[in-house]
Design an enzyme around this catalytic site. Sequence first.
Site, PDB file in Angstrom:
ATOM      1  N   ALA A 200       0.838  -1.203   0.000  1.00  0.00           N
ATOM      2  CA  ALA A 200       0.000   0.000   0.000  1.00  0.00           C
ATOM      3  C   ALA A 200       0.871   1.251   0.000  1.00  0.00           C
ATOM      4  CB  ALA A 200      -0.936  -0.002   1.206  1.00  0.00           C
TER       5      ALA A 200
ATOM      6  N   GLU B 172      -1.489   6.849  -3.272  1.00  0.00           N
ATOM      7  CA  GLU B 172      -2.564   7.603  -2.621  1.00  0.00           C
ATOM      8  C   GLU B 172      -3.395   8.342  -3.664  1.00  0.00           C
ATOM      9  OE1 GLU B 172      -1.208  10.105   0.525  1.00  0.00           O
ATOM     10  OE2 GLU B 172      -0.334   8.436   1.662  1.00  0.00           O
TER      11      GLU B 172
ATOM     12  N   GLY C 154      -3.897  11.390  -4.060  1.00  0.00           N
ATOM     13  CA  GLY C 154      -3.244  12.600  -4.551  1.00  0.00           C
ATOM     14  C   GLY C 154      -1.787  12.417  -4.902  1.00  0.00           C
TER      15      GLY C 154
ATOM     16  N   SER D 293       2.490   8.693  -9.264  1.00  0.00           N
ATOM     17  CA  SER D 293       3.901   8.613  -9.625  1.00  0.00           C
ATOM     18  C   SER D 293       4.784   9.356  -8.628  1.00  0.00           C
ATOM     19  CB  SER D 293       4.117   9.177 -11.031  1.00  0.00           C
ATOM     20  OG  SER D 293       3.472   8.375 -11.996  1.00  0.00           O
TER      21      SER D 293
ATOM     22  N   GLN E  27      -4.671  -6.680 -34.409  1.00  0.00           N
ATOM     23  CA  GLN E  27      -4.883  -6.217 -35.777  1.00  0.00           C
ATOM     24  C   GLN E  27      -4.882  -7.385 -36.773  1.00  0.00           C
ATOM     25  OE1 GLN E  27      -5.590  -3.074 -36.076  1.00  0.00           O
ATOM     26  NE2 GLN E  27      -5.678  -2.800 -38.286  1.00  0.00           N
TER      27      GLN E  27
ATOM     28  N   GLY F   6     -11.639  -8.508 -36.886  1.00  0.00           N
ATOM     29  CA  GLY F   6     -12.768  -8.413 -35.966  1.00  0.00           C
ATOM     30  C   GLY F   6     -12.703  -9.406 -34.831  1.00  0.00           C
TER      31      GLY F   6
ATOM     32  N   GLU G 212       3.892   0.305 -10.676  1.00  0.00           N
ATOM     33  CA  GLU G 212       5.290   0.180 -10.249  1.00  0.00           C
ATOM     34  C   GLU G 212       6.220   1.097 -11.028  1.00  0.00           C
ATOM     35  OE1 GLU G 212       6.886  -3.691  -9.261  1.00  0.00           O
ATOM     36  OE2 GLU G 212       4.857  -4.497  -9.050  1.00  0.00           O
TER      37      GLU G 212
ATOM     38  N   SER H 182       5.729   4.592 -17.403  1.00  0.00           N
ATOM     39  CA  SER H 182       6.776   4.698 -18.418  1.00  0.00           C
ATOM     40  C   SER H 182       7.483   6.047 -18.362  1.00  0.00           C
ATOM     41  CB  SER H 182       6.179   4.473 -19.812  1.00  0.00           C
ATOM     42  OG  SER H 182       5.708   3.149 -19.957  1.00  0.00           O
TER      43      SER H 182
END
Length: 388
Positions: free
Chosen positions: A130, A133, A135, A138, A341, A345, A368, A371
Site C-alpha cells: 500500500a 494515494e 493525490g 507517480s 490487428q 474483428g 510500479e 513509463s
Amino acid sequence: MADRTFLDWPFFDDGHRRLADDLDAWCAAELSHHHGDDVDAECRALVAKLGRAGWLRYCVPAAYGGVHEQLDVRSLSLIRETLARHSGLADFAFAMQGLGTGTISLFGTEEQKARYLPPVARGERIAAFALTEPGSGSDAAAMTTTAEPHGDGWRVNGAKTYISNGGIANHYVLFARTGYAPGAKGVSAFIVDADARGLEVAERIDVLAPHPLATLHFRDMVLPGDALLGERGRGFAEAMATLDVFRTTVGAASLGFARRALDEATARARARRLGAGTLAENAVTQARLADMVLDVETAALLVYRAGWLRDVPGRRNTREAALAKLHATDGAQRVVDAAVQMFGGDGVRRGEVVESLYRDVRALRIYEGASEVQRVVIARAHLAGDGA
C-alpha cells in the site's frame, strides 16, 4: 509453443532452466487465460493453488520456507513470464505475494519474517503493498497518510488507492509519514493486519482487466509498536529497494504477454487464407511479425540482464530495471496490438486470447513506475554517468 531458446543464454543456470520447464508444464495443465466473474474467489483459489504447487516458495527467502537464500530476480522473472503466457490473473496472484512481502523479506525483524513469510509461501496468507494515494501516484514521496506516535504504538490517518489485493489481503505493507520533513524524508513502513480497527475498504475499483483493487481509508487506526517495518524515516528508501527487486519482473510479465500474442499471431498467419495463399505469405504480415519478434527478443535481453546483475554480481540495478520495464511494457503493448490487428474483428471479440491479452497488458505501463517515470530514472542515471 513459445520460443524457449533464450533459456540457453548465460544469464541462467540449470536450476532456472528446470524451473522454466517444470512451471510451463504445470501451467499448461492447470491454468487458462479465461476467467469467471468472481475475481476475488479466483484470486484466493489461485494463491492457494500456487502455494500447494510450491511456486510461491520463490517469493520468500529459504530461511522462511523459500527456495533461494535471498530473493532471486531471475527466478521471479521466469515465473512471471511463464504465468503471464498462460494466465494474467495467475501472474497477478503470484506477483502480489512477492511484492506484498518483499519489504518484510528485505527489512523485517526475525519475528516479523517468521510470522508473515512462511504462510505466504504456502499460499495461506494473501499479501498487499500500500503505497499509492489519491493525490500521489507517480510522485509517491508526496504521500499525506500519517502515522503519529500513540502510547507504545502508532495512530494512522489517511488513504491509499489502487491497492492490489485490497479487500482480500490478510496483511498490507503500508507506507506513511512519521515526520514532517518534505518529500521522501520522514516516511516509514508498517505491517498492517487486515482486521486492524480503523482500517476500512472504502471502495472496490473495477478496471480494464479485472483484479482485486481497492481504496483503503485509515481513521485513527492504532498499530502496536512492533508494526514498524525497518527503520523509522527510512520507509521510502525501503519501498524503492523493494521495487528495485520487483520492477524487473513487471518487464518479465509483459514479455510473457508478448510471447503469447506472438504465438497466437503466428498461428493465425499460418492458418488464415488471404487470396490464393495465407497471411504468412504476405509481405505486410511478415514485416509485422518481424517487428514483433524484435520487440520480444530485445525485451528478453533487457529483463534477464537486469535480473542477472542483481543476482550474480549483486549490483543495485535501478537503471537496468527501469530500462527493462520501460522497453518490455511498451514493446508488449505494440506486440499485443499488432496481434489484435492481425485477427481483425475476431481480435476484439470476447473469448479470444488476444482480446484478453489486450486488456491484461495495458496496466503494466502504469503500475510500479509509469513509463514516463522510467524515462526520468534512465536519463538521470545516464547524466550521472551510471553505466557509461
